[in-house]
Design an enzyme around this catalytic site. Sequence first.
Site, PDB file in Angstrom:
ATOM      1  CG  HIS A 218      54.411  19.341 -68.649  1.00 22.95           C
ATOM      2  ND1 HIS A 218      53.549  20.409 -68.785  1.00 22.95           N
ATOM      3  CD2 HIS A 218      53.641  18.290 -68.233  1.00 22.95           C
ATOM      4  CE1 HIS A 218      52.324  20.030 -68.457  1.00 22.95           C
ATOM      5  NE2 HIS A 218      52.349  18.754 -68.132  1.00 22.95           N
ATOM      6  CG  ASP A 269      48.204  19.996 -68.406  1.00 24.78           C
ATOM      7  OD1 ASP A 269      47.476  19.013 -68.201  1.00 24.78           O
ATOM      8  OD2 ASP A 269      49.335  20.108 -67.904  1.00 24.78           O
TER       9      ASP A 269
END
Length: 401
Positions: A218, A269
């Site tokens: 991220h 993810d």
Amino acid sequence: MANLHSHAFQRAMAGLAETSLSAEDSFWTWRDLMYRTVGILSPQDLAVVACKLYIELMRGGFGRITEFHYLHHRPDGQAYGDRAEMSLRILEAAARTGIGLTHLPVFYAHSGFGGAEAGIGQRPFLHSVEGFLRLLDDLRAPCIASGATLGLAIHSLRAATPEQMRDILAAERTGGPIHIHVAEQELEVSACLDWSGRRPVEWLLDEMPVDARWCAIHATHLTDDEIRRLAASGAVAGLCPATEANLGDGIFPAVAYLGRGGAWGVGTDSHVATSVAEELRMLEYSQRLRDRRRNRLADGPGASVGESLLRGAVAGGARAAGQALCGICPGASADLVVLDGSNPYIQAAAGNKIIDRWLFATEAQVVRDVMVAGKWTIRDREHPLEPEIDRALAKVLAKLR
């Protein structure tokens, strides 16, 4: 393309967190539903969900998955008879479906910065340092036998103390990649400042031996100095554009980061999207929406945006997955994607425009065949195990009603 970030079990809850609970819904309220899902899935269920996901990802153009695996124990936190049970189910799913696998068992011990006590919903994730290192040792032989690459992950700066991180890094012997969630949420940044006086990526770069083995998952919220330092470290920025949009995380500063020569790749993810095209398109469009300009991530004037995105994501994804070689070259794994030449948009294109058509103008079905390590896994969009897996998956998903 190597998918550099996956939580396979979360595919089971895709689409179930889209009911508003309040005007303040966020990552933190979504997490409560994730904890409830964890309490329902058995090892057998995980294997089924992972098999279906890996087929979907290959059909979307991915040839390798990097599994950031933190679902280790029973819902009450007790270990299974084999402490590697859940990891072995991931290896089983990858072997059955044929996708390449980089397996990253995750160290998770706390609920917040400074060693805060973990909550009830986090019990299936927790390890001591000693138990985690034993798990890594237990998985070495199974990974070798199945052809998987073994690395490790530290869940986040929230979930491990500095002392625990240093003990793990000093003792681990995988030689594989090291991943960590960092700076995904603004609340995480402010909490880190309260705890340490530094921002998460700043702290990580100051205190840990971050280099090309590392992948910062991220890394959404960065200052200019953090952008410069992360790019210079050799670490890969692990971007998950569809999930980050779904959770309202924010927009990664990709234009500035790529301008510094930073390595990057994409993952799926939580798997609200499962294709190469969706992730790369979302990444590019997020930059356009922020900057109110077009063609933000092209390598330069006259460069194809699609080719620039694909080239960068292939290279960074391979590094994050622990692959020494990538692309079409001697010694690299024969991981190939075949686009459907009968599709009129592809058929009418030439050169780099084929990639641009794929990423910006067609649906996932334009991927016709996928080869992994020299073996066809998807042929004419089909996988031989899918009918069987779909029947089993329907029973698993019924538990989540």
